[in-house]
Design an enzyme around this catalytic site. Structure first.
Site, short mmCIF file in Angstrom:
data_model
loop_
_atom_site.label_atom_id
_atom_site.label_comp_id
_atom_site.label_asym_id
_atom_site.label_seq_id
_atom_site.Cartn_x
_atom_site.Cartn_y
_atom_site.Cartn_z
N SER A 242 0.83 -1.18 0.06
CA SER A 242 0.05 0.11 -0.13
C SER A 242 0.88 1.37 -0.05
O SER A 242 1.78 1.44 -1.12
CB SER A 242 -1.05 -0.19 1.29
OG SER A 242 -1.97 0.87 0.95
N ASP A 460 -8.53 -4.64 -6.09
CA ASP A 460 -7.98 -4.23 -4.94
C ASP A 460 -8.94 -2.74 -4.67
O ASP A 460 -9.02 -2.00 -5.59
CB ASP A 460 -6.47 -3.58 -5.23
CG ASP A 460 -5.88 -3.04 -3.78
OD1 ASP A 460 -6.45 -2.19 -3.36
OD2 ASP A 460 -4.78 -3.52 -3.56
N HIS A 490 -7.28 -6.03 -0.64
CA HIS A 490 -6.20 -4.97 -0.71
C HIS A 490 -4.99 -5.81 -0.52
O HIS A 490 -4.58 -6.25 0.62
CB HIS A 490 -6.25 -4.03 0.37
CG HIS A 490 -5.35 -2.78 0.35
ND1 HIS A 490 -5.16 -2.33 -0.91
CD2 HIS A 490 -4.74 -2.03 1.20
CE1 HIS A 490 -4.36 -1.23 -0.54
NE2 HIS A 490 -4.20 -1.11 0.82
#
Length: 522
Positions: A242, A460, A490
């Site tokens: 991320s 995602d 995610h």
């Protein structure tokens, strides 16, 4: 106020076991001219492959004092295999001989015998996520990597054990949660929304003014290079998730000749400004919600319309729960969104919606608390404080309330469920922030670097798939290697794809990346 981005591990663990605002700005017409903070900006970072040579030897050759880890705030101490220490780095890299701060570290030594590659550094995202508390929680996923690497993580500057930023206390956080509408639809609600945003920034300035001037992603990347040297590695081996992909891309840009084996998973789009990120997320979360409805045999459009009606009812009258708190529209949307980070948490969404239909908001409130890292005693972590301090220092431009209002219809078209929140958030997140930002979007080009593996997941929600391709392209020819997983949630690694896990493990353990543009379907 809470922005809807963090890593897969940080987002989903609260439900299974117990985030983008990324550091990017907007090219908005309201920049710096409507009372939202300083208009002066810092210079853009430039590639500095030998930047570490300007640091005093006392920092680059320091000895780390590793010892048994203590329990982090709100958690328990990890097992005996974990060791903790602290790294000294300059507060201000423009003054390398000046004041220093400490970066909290954690490691587990390699389990292999005689075949150690080096250290593998992790950042699980946020920004503002604690690697010291996160890595032990998810280390089982990395057993194969630990055979040849020491697993190492850290709390970036301004986070948790690294002199973490705290901008308000628990009572003020709860009061804002209960009283501030994150989707204001009256002048009074708008006023309260932006007053709360300004007060939050003022609180950061009161408690940590010097620190919040030096918590940028660029400085965190420089900290990683100091750590690389102190750990004795010629090149950095790194796994970023991320926001951790933006941090890794920034490192690669600054230190391309120090790039070893880098994996970017759940990739932030480095080409997007803050408006672009918000639009990407509106599409990503709506896409995930639509997929959830389809998995239930429901029409996504009808499901979203029903959810919007629930929000309307909560906006008019918060719902009772089993305790003394009420479920507000803002808390419900946070709880619902929380479950979209992982397909494994979809059943929790089903239960929460069913209970809400019966007039009980307890389950959705519990989900919102997990996202907001609020424990049963009412204590909140500082993750969201650090997240805001880092992302608002990174973000050069500011969006005015007027500009945000003009874009609301666009955001609602992208997501009838989450669009209004994300549209307002483009202006509210850094409203009247006390420190000027650095750039419009991060620079990640890394010409001459070794290949970097960039993994995109088509389902995602928080960092939509398209960002992985942008990252691979911007890293440069023969640097970015793009891997696609057709999955949900995610992040890709450790989410059930032998194809993805095998490709990443082969790259990290043997140095051989997969063929560019490889696709994993299972």
């Amino acid at each position: 106020m809470q922005r809807f981005v963090r890593s897969a591990a940080l987002a989903a663990a609260g439900v299974l076991v117990a985030g983008l605002a990324t550091g990017c700005g907007s090219s908005d017409e309201g920049d710096g001219s409507d009372g939202k903070g300083p208009s002066a900006t810092a210079p853009e970072p430039r590639p500095e492959p030998d930047a570490s040579s300007t640091l005093p030897a006392a920092l680059t050759t320091q000895k780390l004092d590793w010892s048994r880890c203590k329990a982090p705030e709100g958690g328990s101490a990890p097992g005996a295999e974990w060791q903790c220490s602290a790294l000294k780095v300059p507060l201000d890299y423009a003054k390398p001989d000046g004041e220093t701060i400490k970066i909290a570290l954690i490691r587990a030594r390699s389990t292999g015998e005689g075949d150690r590659i080096g250290s593998l550094l992790f950042n699980f995202g946020g920004p503002g996520g604690s690697g010291v508390s996160g890595l032990p929680s998810f280390a089982d996923s990395y057993d194969a990597l630990r055979e040849r690497y020491d697993l190492v993580s850290f709390d970036p500057r301004g986070v948790a054990g690294s002199e973490g930023v705290r901008c308000r206390d628990d009572a003020a956080t709860r009061a804002a949660e209960e009283k501030v509408d994150l989707t204001p639809d009256t002048p009074a609600e708008e006023k309260a929304y932006f007053e709360d945003a300004a007060e939050f920034g003022a609180g950061c300035a009161r408690t940590a003014r010097k620190l919040i001037e030096h918590v940028s992603t660029v400085e965190a990347a420089r900290d990683m290079d100091v750590l690389r040297q102190v750990l004795g590695d010629t090149k950095l081996h790194y796994f970023g998730v991320s926001y951790g992909t933006e941090l890794g891309g920034t490192y690669a840009h600054l230190f391309p000749r120090r790039v070893g084996r880098l994996v970017f998973d759940a990739v932030v789009d480095p080409s997007a400004d803050s408006i672009g990120h918000a639009e990407n997320q509106a599409q990503g979360f709506q896409r995930a919600l639509d997929n959830y409805f389809r998995s239930r045999g429901q029409d996504p459009e009808a499901g979203s319309a029903k959810m919007a009606k629930l929000f309307e009812r909560l906006d008019a009258k918060p719902m009772r729960t089993s305790g003394d708190r009420k479920l507000t529209e803002s808390l419900a949307s946070t709880g619902i969104l929380y479950t979209l980070y992982s397909k494994q948490t979809w059943p929790a969404l089903t239960r929460g919606l069913a209970d809400a239909e019966k007039g009980d908001g307890s389950a959705l409130l519990q989900l919102a608390d997990a996202y907001n890292e609020r424990d049963p005693s009412g204590h909140y972590s500082t993750q969201s404080h650090s997240q805001r301090a880092i992302s608002c220092l990174d973000a050069k431009a500011r969006t005015s309330p007027e500009s945000a209002k003009k874009r609301l219809d666009r955001f609602r078209d992208l997501s009838p469920v989450f669009g209004t929140f994300l549209g307002w958030d483009t202006a509210g997140w850094c409203h009247q922030w006390p420190v000027a930002g650095l750039h419009d979007s991060p620079e990640v080009s890394a010409p001459g670097a070794d290949p970097i593996l960039v993994v995109g997941n088509t389902g995602d929600p928080a960092t939509p798939y398209e960002g992985a391709r942008k990252m691979a392209d911007e890293l440069g020819k023969d640097v970015g290697v793009h891997l696609t997983w057709k999955g949900e949630g995610h992040g890709a690694y450790g989410n059930g794809s032998d194809c993805v896990d095998g490709a990443i493990n082969t790259y990290l353990l043997k140095g051989t990346p997969p063929k560019n543009n490889k696709t994993c379907t299972s």
